[in-house]
Design an enzyme around this catalytic site. Structure first.
Site, PDB file in Angstrom:
ATOM      1  N   ASP A  73      -7.109  45.841  26.735  1.00 32.12           N
ATOM      2  CA  ASP A  73      -6.622  44.599  27.339  1.00 32.12           C
ATOM      3  C   ASP A  73      -7.429  44.284  28.593  1.00 32.12           C
ATOM      4  O   ASP A  73      -7.907  45.175  29.298  1.00 32.12           O
ATOM      5  CB  ASP A  73      -5.130  44.657  27.637  1.00 32.12           C
ATOM      6  N   GLU A 132      -0.463  41.064  29.783  1.00 29.87           N
ATOM      7  CA  GLU A 132       0.618  41.076  30.771  1.00 29.87           C
ATOM      8  C   GLU A 132       1.607  39.935  30.555  1.00 29.87           C
ATOM      9  O   GLU A 132       2.783  40.056  30.910  1.00 29.87           O
ATOM     10  CB  GLU A 132       0.047  40.994  32.192  1.00 29.87           C
TER      11      GLU A 132
END
Length: 387
Positions: A73, A132
């Site tokens: 990520d 997130e």
């Protein structure tokens, strides 16, 4: 292959340019420029329409029997950094406070290794935006990013943690991270003068009862040996002290170790809302938003192989870890594709998501060693169907 000095330089530059979900333009460009310095003989690239900051890289295997995916990520958090580092964030109010700069660097190091050393099986590296928030993994999946020769037979990802020594690998059978769902309850009654409560319908009283009853769900509606969390962190009701509030809006989060548990918690909250509506003659609307944040339920057969390898390789430090109530959108991907998520220790520092989070960079090289060692072993054993 990238040297340790190269890796440290890359990590520090990534740390300086944190960007929020779906806005990772500079990060995307830096990653792509770095990858394009690797040998390109076996590499190919894929763009995802509608997700422009994502990067998919395929490494062609020499004699493939499967395709193995690895995800890193790339987004940051809206946190003002307070580490005092010479390479602190250059972007005000944004920071890699969850360590995604470490995640990206480990992935680049692993990709660099396989660009220099052609793997037996095909590999897919997914540099994913918006973990997130916004659920970038689900967005990519729903846009058919993993189709045809780009679909992994199995998927892996790591998350760093300050609860393990730098470079230590942690994993467990079953759920690693909880699934999460946002909860918004809106209670509507009738406002009025504080001196005449019988002429109004007080939503402060109603919402107080709703909160109290919901807090019994964990203690009385789920198996005591399992775990769940329901937390309300925001409540808005009323405007002034002498006026009865005719509306209350309550916001919170639910966490559960399995998708089934989350669905059970959701139904119980709905039931309580219906009961409060009848008891207080008001309207109760409860909305839930889970999106991509499913529990990270590691695939049993695949995870057993992963743990067995990590436990028995003398060059790797491994610990079995308990489940965590934090959320991760990799859970969505491994509900679609078999996979395993694991921890990479970054040494003792402040907690994830804190302004003073300072991971130990010694974890990077050790993480790459553990991952490449496992993948090399995995590519010599079994079939794709054995997961």
């Amino acid at each position: 292959m990238l040297s340790n000095d190269d890796l440290i330089h890359i990590r520090r530059r990534l740390h300086q340019i944190p960007e929020l979900a779906l806005k990772e333009e500079e990060t995307h460009d830096f990653l792509l420029e770095t990858i394009q310095t690797f040998p390109q003989t076996n590499l190919s690239y894929r763009e995802i329409e509608g997700l422009p900051t994502a990067i998919l890289v395929r490494v062609a295997g020499s004699n493939p029997e499967r395709t193995i995916g690895y995800r890193a990520d790339i987004d940051a958090l809206p946190v003002e950094e307070d580490t005092g580092l010479d390479f602190a964030s250059e972007n005000e109010g944004q920071m890699h406070a969850c360590g995604h700069d470490i995640h990206m660097t480990v992935a680049l190091g692993t990709l660099s290794y396989y660009a220099d050393n052609q793997p037996k099986d095909n590999l897919i590296f997914f540099f994913q935006p918006a973990e997130e928030s916004e659920g970038g993994g689900k967005i990519a999946y729903e846009k058919n990013a993993f189709s045809g020769e780009w679909r992994p037979d199995e998927f892996y990802a790591l998350h760093d943690t300050p609860t393990l020594p730098a470079g230590t690998i942690g994993c467990r059978m079953g759920t690693l991270f909880a699934g999460t769902s946002e909860v918004v309850a809106t209670l509507t009654g009738k406002g009025g003068h504080a001196a005449y409560p019988h002429q109004a319908n007080d939503m402060v009283v109603a919402v107080a009862q709703f909160i109290n009853q919901v807090q019994t769900i964990i203690s009385r509606s789920i198996d005591p040996i399992e775990s769940g969390v329901i937390t309300f962190g925001k409540l808005r009701a009323g405007e002034i002290n002498n006026v009865i509030a005719g509306k209350a809006v309550l916001e919170g989060t639910m966490r559960g170790l399995t998708q089934t548990m989350l669905e059970d918690l959701t139904q119980r909250v709905r039931d309580i809302g219906e009961g409060i509506a009848r008891s207080y003659n008001c309207q109760v609307d409860v909305d839930f938003k889970q999106d991509a944040y499913y529990p990270v339920e590691n695939t049993p057969a695949l995870t057993a192989k992963f743990i067995d390898f990590m436990e028995n390789d003398a060059s790797i430090d491994f610990e079995t870890t308990p489940p965590a109530m934090t959320g991760e959108d990799f859970g969505y991907l491994i509900h679609q594709i078999p996979g395993t998520m694991f921890w990479l220790g970054v040494g003792e520092t402040s907690s994830l998501h804190s302004a003073t989070f300072k991971p130990d960079e010694a974890a990077i090289e050790k993480g790459i060693h553990a991952i490449t060692s496992y993948l090399n072993w995995r590519m010599t054993t079994g079939e794709a169907q054995d997961v």
